[in-house]
Design an enzyme around this catalytic site. Structure first.
Site, PDB file in Angstrom:
ATOM      1  N   SER A   1       3.495  -0.480   5.344  1.00 17.85           N
ATOM      2  CA  SER A   1       3.305  -1.837   4.818  1.00 17.85           C
ATOM      3  C   SER A   1       4.091  -2.812   5.687  1.00 17.85           C
ATOM      4  O   SER A   1       5.138  -2.451   6.242  1.00 17.85           O
ATOM      5  CB  SER A   1       3.820  -1.941   3.385  1.00 17.85           C
ATOM      6  OG  SER A   1       3.893  -3.305   2.984  1.00 17.85           O
TER       7      SER A   1
ATOM      8  N   TYR B   1      10.104  -0.598  -2.689  1.00 14.99           N
ATOM      9  CA  TYR B   1       8.853  -0.449  -1.934  1.00 14.99           C
ATOM     10  C   TYR B   1       9.113  -0.640  -0.440  1.00 14.99           C
ATOM     11  O   TYR B   1       8.675   0.173   0.384  1.00 14.99           O
ATOM     12  CB  TYR B   1       7.837  -1.477  -2.433  1.00 14.99           C
ATOM     13  CG  TYR B   1       6.465  -1.377  -1.796  1.00 14.99           C
ATOM     14  CD1 TYR B   1       5.616  -0.327  -2.095  1.00 14.99           C
ATOM     15  CD2 TYR B   1       6.029  -2.357  -0.902  1.00 14.99           C
ATOM     16  CE1 TYR B   1       4.347  -0.245  -1.528  1.00 14.99           C
ATOM     17  CE2 TYR B   1       4.768  -2.286  -0.335  1.00 14.99           C
ATOM     18  CZ  TYR B   1       3.927  -1.226  -0.649  1.00 14.99           C
ATOM     19  OH  TYR B   1       2.678  -1.150  -0.080  1.00 14.99           O
TER      20      TYR B   1
HETATM   21  N1  LIG Z   1      -3.165  -3.416  -0.994  1.00 12.04           N
HETATM   22  C1  LIG Z   1      -2.228  -3.948  -0.226  1.00 12.04           C
HETATM   23  O1  LIG Z   1      -2.054  -5.166  -0.155  1.00 12.04           O
HETATM   24  C2  LIG Z   1      -1.338  -3.064   0.616  1.00 12.04           C
HETATM   25  C3  LIG Z   1      -0.510  -3.682   1.556  1.00 12.04           C
HETATM   26  C4  LIG Z   1       0.318  -2.906   2.334  1.00 12.04           C
HETATM   27  C5  LIG Z   1       0.279  -1.529   2.202  1.00 12.04           C
HETATM   28  N2  LIG Z   1      -0.536  -0.946   1.296  1.00 12.04           N
HETATM   29  C6  LIG Z   1      -0.519   0.509   1.203  1.00 12.04           C
HETATM   30  O2  LIG Z   1      -1.822   0.999   1.392  1.00 12.04           O
HETATM   31  C7  LIG Z   1      -2.011   2.179   0.631  1.00 12.04           C
HETATM   32  C8  LIG Z   1      -3.229   2.027  -0.264  1.00 12.04           C
HETATM   33  O3  LIG Z   1      -3.067   0.876  -1.066  1.00 12.04           O
HETATM   34  P1  LIG Z   1      -4.248   0.310  -1.984  1.00 12.04           P
HETATM   35  O4  LIG Z   1      -3.965  -1.117  -2.188  1.00 12.04           O
HETATM   36  O5  LIG Z   1      -5.572   0.727  -1.472  1.00 12.04           O
HETATM   37  O6  LIG Z   1      -3.902   1.076  -3.361  1.00 12.04           O
HETATM   38  P2  LIG Z   1      -4.791   1.369  -4.643  1.00 12.04           P
HETATM   39  O7  LIG Z   1      -5.889   0.382  -4.735  1.00 12.04           O
HETATM   40  O8  LIG Z   1      -3.805   1.487  -5.751  1.00 12.04           O
HETATM   41  O9  LIG Z   1      -5.425   2.818  -4.316  1.00 12.04           O
HETATM   42  C9  LIG Z   1      -4.558   3.889  -4.100  1.00 12.04           C
HETATM   43  C10 LIG Z   1      -5.332   5.130  -3.745  1.00 12.04           C
HETATM   44  O10 LIG Z   1      -4.360   6.180  -3.542  1.00 12.04           O
HETATM   45  C11 LIG Z   1      -4.525   7.156  -4.554  1.00 12.04           C
HETATM   46  N3  LIG Z   1      -3.222   7.590  -5.022  1.00 12.04           N
HETATM   47  C12 LIG Z   1      -2.274   6.860  -5.658  1.00 12.04           C
HETATM   48  N4  LIG Z   1      -1.226   7.619  -5.960  1.00 12.04           N
HETATM   49  C13 LIG Z   1      -1.530   8.861  -5.508  1.00 12.04           C
HETATM   50  C14 LIG Z   1      -0.847  10.096  -5.530  1.00 12.04           C
HETATM   51  N5  LIG Z   1       0.346  10.233  -6.112  1.00 12.04           N
HETATM   52  N6  LIG Z   1      -1.433  11.163  -4.960  1.00 12.04           N
HETATM   53  C15 LIG Z   1      -2.671  11.066  -4.388  1.00 12.04           C
HETATM   54  N7  LIG Z   1      -3.361   9.935  -4.351  1.00 12.04           N
HETATM   55  C16 LIG Z   1      -2.793   8.843  -4.905  1.00 12.04           C
HETATM   56  C17 LIG Z   1      -5.342   6.502  -5.660  1.00 12.04           C
HETATM   57  O11 LIG Z   1      -6.057   7.499  -6.378  1.00 12.04           O
HETATM   58  P3  LIG Z   1      -5.816   7.745  -7.971  1.00 12.04           P
HETATM   59  O12 LIG Z   1      -6.099   6.470  -8.675  1.00 12.04           O
HETATM   60  O13 LIG Z   1      -6.746   8.814  -8.377  1.00 12.04           O
HETATM   61  O14 LIG Z   1      -4.387   8.174  -8.100  1.00 12.04           O
HETATM   62  C18 LIG Z   1      -6.246   5.590  -4.850  1.00 12.04           C
HETATM   63  O15 LIG Z   1      -7.306   6.308  -4.287  1.00 12.04           O
HETATM   64  C19 LIG Z   1      -0.694   2.416  -0.109  1.00 12.04           C
HETATM   65  O16 LIG Z   1       0.100   3.313   0.610  1.00 12.04           O
HETATM   66  C20 LIG Z   1      -0.076   1.037  -0.138  1.00 12.04           C
HETATM   67  O17 LIG Z   1       1.321   1.099  -0.269  1.00 12.04           O
HETATM   68  C21 LIG Z   1      -1.346  -1.685   0.487  1.00 12.04           C
END
Ligand SMILES: NC(=O)c1ccc[n+]([C@@H]2O[C@H](COP(=O)([O-])OP(=O)(O)OC[C@H]3O[C@@H](n4cnc5c(N)ncnc54)[C@H](OP(=O)(O)O)[C@@H]3O)[C@@H](O)[C@H]2O)c1
Length: 244
Positions: free
Chosen positions: A142, A156
């Site tokens: 991130s 985080y």
């Molecule tokens: N969105 C943003 O703005 C942003 C910015 C910077 C970084 N990120 C990073 O990008 C990644 C994805 O973010 P996102 O926004 O797409 O999140 P999201 O919408 O919450 O989706 C998360 C995905 O990861 C899975 N997941 C969550 N916890 C898990 C676990 N313990 N084991 C296996 N799978 C798990 C979820 O599946 P289930 O629901 O089945 O658990 C879902 O498929 C993360 O690492 C986040 O920190 C996101």
């Protein structure tokens, strides 16, 4: 017509929704056979798998909590059992909990560390010996590793800074086998994780909008290509100017 990832096998940890789902879609479109994990949402996982199959691609959904190293190892084993090889590992699973340092519950701290740090280490640890030489590892960190910006985001940010450091060291460890290890640092992207946060983050985005999941998937697609073979140990920020 031959596609970029024809014949390659990818595993995306945390691939059922959001950024991970866009990465799964993109790798499948580029020709890879893709295994992906989810922890808690079988519905979206099955819909993603079925959609890819309907478009002529190959994907399998595996239930594996990234907070449990044994479940990560099992997902890697299942991918190898099913497809016979592993060329690309994308570690996207991550969770976000906000809280001030004096109020953040210890059990939530432990869960954040288990998924966002220990889970990333376990994925690299168990996958590295099974990855093809010349393979690819991409983690999703991130831009909070570079700029915290808000109160309540210390844990985080700490976990994502650890990922960037882990990637630099792992890139050195795996360089003799031509396996590249890189970390993508997204800024605010429109997913379930950022629901309700738009108003707070928009003023910090010079480009005037949040990012799209396909824009992160596009950077993954680049990093796993042959022409990115000289990129390793990098943390690449993609955040609409948020960190400038
Ligand atoms: N969105 C943003 O703005 C942003 C910015 C910077 C970084 N990120 C990073 O990008 C990644 C994805 O973010 P996102 O926004 O797409 O999140 P999201 O919408 O919450 O989706 C998360 C995905 O990861 C899975 N997941 C969550 N916890 C898990 C676990 N313990 N084991 C296996 N799978 C798990 C979820 O599946 P289930 O629901 O089945 O658990 C879902 O498929 C993360 O690492 C986040 O920190 C996101």
């Amino acid at each position: 017509m031959e596609r970029e990832q024809d014949g390659k096998v990818a595993l995306v940890l945390g691939g059922s929704r959001g950024i991970g789902a866009a990465i799964v879609e993109r790798l499948a479109r580029d020709g890879a056979q893709v295994a992906f994990t989810y922890a808690a949402s079988p519905g979206p996982a099955e819909a993603l798998r079925a959609g890819i199959a309907a478009r002529g691609g190959t994907a399998i959904a595996l239930q594996a909590d990234s907070g449990d190293a044994a479940q990560i190892k099992a997902a890697i084993d299942q991918t190898l059992d099913r497809f016979g090889r592993l060329d690309i590992l994308v570690v996207n699973a991550g969770i976000l909990r906000h809280g001030a340092i004096d109020q953040f519950p210890m059990e939530e701290f432990d869960r954040m560390v288990a998924v966002n740090i220990r889970g990333v280490f376990a994925a690299l640890h168990y996958a590295a010996p099974r990855l093809s030489d010349g393979g690819r590892i991409v983690t999703i960190g991130s831009n909070a590793a570079a700029r915290v910006a808000f109160a309540g985001a210390s844990v985080y940010a700490m976990t994502k800074t650890a990922v960037a450091a882990l990637v630099r060291g792992a890139a050195l460890d795996l360089a003799p086998r031509r396996i590249t290890v890189n970390n993508i640092q997204p800024g605010p992207i429109g997913t379930d994780m950022t629901e309700g946060l738009a108003e707070m983050v928009l003023p910090l985005l010079p480009l005037g909008r949040m990012g799209e999941t396909r824009e992160i998937a596009g950077l993954v697609a680049y990093l796993v290509r042959d022409e990115a073979a000289f990129v390793t140990g990098a943390s690449l920020t993609i955040d609409g100017g948020y960190s400038i």
